[in-house]
Design a protein around this motif. Structure first.
Motif, PDB file in Angstrom:
ATOM      1  N   MET A 168      -9.869 -13.993   5.616  1.00 40.79           N
ATOM      2  CA  MET A 168     -10.646 -12.789   5.867  1.00 40.79           C
ATOM      3  C   MET A 168     -11.864 -13.112   6.704  1.00 40.79           C
ATOM      4  N   ASN A 169     -12.131 -12.246   7.653  1.00 41.93           N
ATOM      5  CA  ASN A 169     -13.357 -12.438   8.411  1.00 41.93           C
ATOM      6  C   ASN A 169     -14.449 -11.566   7.788  1.00 41.93           C
ATOM      7  N   SER A 170     -15.555 -11.428   8.486  1.00 44.67           N
ATOM      8  CA  SER A 170     -16.675 -10.702   7.866  1.00 44.67           C
ATOM      9  C   SER A 170     -16.575  -9.190   8.091  1.00 44.67           C
ATOM     10  N   ILE A 171     -15.511  -8.761   8.756  1.00 46.27           N
ATOM     11  CA  ILE A 171     -15.365  -7.329   9.026  1.00 46.27           C
ATOM     12  C   ILE A 171     -15.197  -6.567   7.709  1.00 46.27           C
ATOM     13  N   LYS A 172     -15.918  -5.458   7.615  1.00 43.56           N
ATOM     14  CA  LYS A 172     -15.824  -4.617   6.428  1.00 43.56           C
ATOM     15  C   LYS A 172     -15.420  -3.206   6.808  1.00 43.56           C
ATOM     16  N   PRO A 173     -14.426  -2.629   6.265  1.00 38.80           N
ATOM     17  CA  PRO A 173     -13.503  -3.265   5.339  1.00 38.80           C
ATOM     18  C   PRO A 173     -12.413  -4.027   6.098  1.00 38.80           C
ATOM     19  N   TYR A 174     -11.931  -5.077   5.456  1.00 38.28           N
ATOM     20  CA  TYR A 174     -10.765  -5.813   5.966  1.00 38.28           C
ATOM     21  C   TYR A 174      -9.558  -5.004   5.508  1.00 38.28           C
ATOM     22  N   VAL A 175      -8.786  -4.507   6.487  1.00 39.36           N
ATOM     23  CA  VAL A 175      -7.712  -3.559   6.134  1.00 39.36           C
ATOM     24  C   VAL A 175      -6.348  -4.244   6.108  1.00 39.36           C
ATOM     25  N   VAL A 176      -5.687  -4.115   4.971  1.00 39.81           N
ATOM     26  CA  VAL A 176      -4.332  -4.655   4.818  1.00 39.81           C
ATOM     27  C   VAL A 176      -3.378  -3.467   4.705  1.00 39.81           C
ATOM     28  N   LEU A 177      -2.501  -3.345   5.696  1.00 41.94           N
ATOM     29  CA  LEU A 177      -1.498  -2.273   5.688  1.00 41.94           C
ATOM     30  C   LEU A 177      -0.195  -2.860   5.157  1.00 41.94           C
ATOM     31  N   VAL A 178       0.301  -2.266   4.075  1.00 37.60           N
ATOM     32  CA  VAL A 178       1.475  -2.836   3.409  1.00 37.60           C
ATOM     33  C   VAL A 178       2.715  -2.001   3.719  1.00 37.60           C
ATOM     34  N   VAL A 179       3.738  -2.663   4.247  1.00 34.98           N
ATOM     35  CA  VAL A 179       4.946  -1.961   4.687  1.00 34.98           C
ATOM     36  C   VAL A 179       6.198  -2.639   4.126  1.00 34.98           C
ATOM     37  N   GLY A 180       7.313  -1.926   4.240  1.00 33.76           N
ATOM     38  CA  GLY A 180       8.590  -2.511   3.796  1.00 33.76           C
ATOM     39  C   GLY A 180       9.579  -1.437   3.405  1.00 33.76           C
ATOM     40  N   ILE A 181      10.775  -1.863   3.051  1.00 28.87           N
ATOM     41  CA  ILE A 181      11.807  -0.886   2.678  1.00 28.87           C
ATOM     42  C   ILE A 181      11.553  -0.372   1.251  1.00 28.87           C
ATOM     43  N   ASN A 182      12.310   0.624   0.861  1.00 29.71           N
ATOM     44  CA  ASN A 182      12.168   1.217  -0.467  1.00 29.71           C
ATOM     45  C   ASN A 182      12.391   0.172  -1.556  1.00 29.71           C
ATOM     46  N   GLY A 183      11.499   0.154  -2.496  1.00 28.77           N
ATOM     47  CA  GLY A 183      11.695  -0.681  -3.674  1.00 28.77           C
ATOM     48  C   GLY A 183      11.510  -2.176  -3.466  1.00 28.77           C
ATOM     49  N   SER A 184      10.953  -2.578  -2.334  1.00 25.78           N
ATOM     50  CA  SER A 184      10.828  -4.022  -2.087  1.00 25.78           C
ATOM     51  C   SER A 184       9.734  -4.658  -2.956  1.00 25.78           C
ATOM     52  N   GLY A 185       8.853  -3.802  -3.480  1.00 25.52           N
ATOM     53  CA  GLY A 185       7.780  -4.320  -4.334  1.00 25.52           C
ATOM     54  C   GLY A 185       6.401  -4.094  -3.735  1.00 25.52           C
ATOM     55  N   LYS A 186       6.286  -3.176  -2.798  1.00 23.87           N
ATOM     56  CA  LYS A 186       5.008  -2.952  -2.097  1.00 23.87           C
ATOM     57  C   LYS A 186       3.874  -2.589  -3.057  1.00 23.87           C
ATOM     58  N   THR A 187       4.112  -1.549  -3.865  1.00 23.53           N
ATOM     59  CA  THR A 187       3.020  -1.040  -4.699  1.00 23.53           C
ATOM     60  C   THR A 187       2.613  -2.074  -5.752  1.00 23.53           C
ATOM     61  N   THR A 188       3.600  -2.727  -6.324  1.00 24.14           N
ATOM     62  CA  THR A 188       3.316  -3.765  -7.321  1.00 24.14           C
ATOM     63  C   THR A 188       2.545  -4.919  -6.669  1.00 24.14           C
ATOM     64  N   THR A 189       2.959  -5.286  -5.473  1.00 21.32           N
ATOM     65  CA  THR A 189       2.273  -6.375  -4.764  1.00 21.32           C
ATOM     66  C   THR A 189       0.834  -5.974  -4.472  1.00 21.32           C
ATOM     67  N   ILE A 190       0.614  -4.711  -4.143  1.00 20.76           N
ATOM     68  CA  ILE A 190      -0.756  -4.238  -3.892  1.00 20.76           C
ATOM     69  C   ILE A 190      -1.604  -4.394  -5.157  1.00 20.76           C
ATOM     70  N   GLY A 191      -1.018  -4.033  -6.304  1.00 26.33           N
ATOM     71  CA  GLY A 191      -1.747  -4.176  -7.571  1.00 26.33           C
ATOM     72  C   GLY A 191      -2.137  -5.622  -7.813  1.00 26.33           C
ATOM     73  N   LYS A 192      -1.223  -6.530  -7.551  1.00 24.61           N
ATOM     74  CA  LYS A 192      -1.486  -7.958  -7.773  1.00 24.61           C
ATOM     75  C   LYS A 192      -2.481  -8.500  -6.740  1.00 24.61           C
ATOM     76  N   LEU A 193      -2.305  -8.008  -5.523  1.00 29.69           N
ATOM     77  CA  LEU A 193      -3.160  -8.458  -4.421  1.00 29.69           C
ATOM     78  C   LEU A 193      -4.613  -8.037  -4.657  1.00 29.69           C
ATOM     79  N   ALA A 194      -4.767  -6.811  -5.146  1.00 27.35           N
ATOM     80  CA  ALA A 194      -6.114  -6.302  -5.438  1.00 27.35           C
ATOM     81  C   ALA A 194      -6.767  -7.227  -6.460  1.00 27.35           C
TER      82      ALA A 194
END
Ligand SMILES: Nc1nc2c(ncn2[C@@H]2O[C@H](COP(=O)(O)OP(=O)(O)OP(=O)(O)O)[C@@H](O)[C@H]2O)c(=O)[nH]1
Ligand SMILES: [Mg+2]
Length: 327
Positions: free
Chosen positions: A119-145
């Protein structure tokens, strides 16, 4: 039982997190990779077991083992070529030397993809999460947060999946669990508008990280791929460098299909990183080698379960050690 495995295990250096967490991600990783190990490594160890001589027949069998574990033709060919060349040059004294050489080569294939998210010092650092249905995007976001919070970062989530029923609630539950704000609108709202608003909110509140969820989609749904392009365009209006990370979440259980997905998404919208999830419970974990070789894209994180701690920055050597180590 398997001498090589035992010896390997005894000499393995302690992993960084063995002090960090009592359960230890490394042991969870090892457990998570149990099925891939059963398919790839244990079978391989059986081949080497009792063999003093390294002959063409053994090499053929190794090749078959790699191919059936989703390692992919290209990667398998590279590994086998190396073994064959070293054998011809008499650089491998016995089967154990070959087994160790194989592990070292596998580490080398993964190493270029070990590029942690910086991460650089830019605020906010934006992570756009993409993928096919059910790949685990939302769960990964929860863990990533949770991962970012552990690193003392302030995090906000954007509920960009306005399409699937209950997708917004699912993200809000992760928000509650992590005690962090979730910017959402009503179901059916324009995804780009939701994420744009969230970025403005994150900026106004001085948040350090914004993670945006999106609805699952296939590369063939050109209208939905165009929607992601629009998201990127509107974010760039606020900050020309945003999104700073376009993270594709890939389901490891899909094997070769996961490889096709990353290629197709990359072509359509430009992917900057990969999170490979569901490595637990699949025998197809060998796909990571195919992905690494074919895409050379950074594998930022790996996921080995549904729990909040089941995500970890990808480390090539650790991964191969976990694959070859005993539980
Ligand atoms: N075993 C395991 N399950 C996982 C992992 N990551 C996600 N899941 C599960 O996979 C299922 C789908 O996860 P989601 O996070 O909803 O996937 P998604 O990509 O957001 O799905 P859509 O929003 O429908 O496209 C859920 O049951 C998760 O609990 C993982 O690393 N291991
Ligand atoms: Mg989702």
């Amino acid at each position: 039982m398997f001498d090589f495995l035992k010896r390997k295990n005894q000499t393995a250096s302690p992993t960084p997190d063995s002090q960090e967490q009592p359960a230890g991600f490394f042991s969870r990783l090892k457990q998570g990779l149990a099925k891939t190990r059963a398919k790839l490594t244990t079978g391989m160890a059986n081949l080497f077991l009792g063999k003093k001589e390294l002959d063409a027949d053994l090499i053929d069998q190794i090749e078959m083992q790699l191919l059936t574990a989703d390692v992919g033709v290209e990667t398998t060919t590279q590994l086998i070529q190396t073994l064959t060349q070293k054998l011809a040059r008499k650089e491998l004294s016995d089967a154990q030397a070959a087994f160790e050489c194989l592990q070292a080569e596998m580490k080398q294939i993964l190493q270029p993809c070990e590029v942690p998210l910086q991460m650089n010092s830019i605020k906010p650092y934006v992570v756009l999460v993409v993928g096919i249905n059910g790949s685990g995007k939302t769960t990964t976001i929860g863990k990533l947060a949770h991962y970012f919070q552990q690193a003392q970062k302030s995090v906000m989530l954007a509920a960009g999946d306005t399409f699937r029923a209950a997708a917004i609630e699912q993200l809000q539950i992760w928000g509650e669990r992590n005690h962090l704000p979730v910017i959402a609108q009503q179901p059916g709202a324009d995804t780009a508008a939701v994420i744009y608003d969230a970025m403005e909110a994150a900026k106004a509140r001085g948040m350090e990280v914004l993670i945006a969820d999106t609805a699952g989609r296939l590369h063939t749904q050109s209208n939905l791929m165009a929607e992601l392009q629009k998201v990127k365009r509107v974010l760039a209006k606020i900050d020309p460098t945003a999104p700073h990370e376009t993270l594709i979440v890939l389901d490891a259980t899909l094997g070769q299909n996961a490889l096709n997905q990353v290629k197709q998404f990359h072509e359509a919208i430009g992917v900057t990183g990969i999170a490979l999830t569901k490595l637990d419970g699949t025998a197809k974990g060998g796909i990571i080698f195919a992905i690494a070789k074919a895409t050379q894209l950074p594998i930022r994180f790996i996921g080995v379960g549904e729990g909040i701690d089941d995500l970890r920055p990808f480390q090539a050597n650790e991964f191969v050690d976990a694959l070859f180590g005993e539980i």
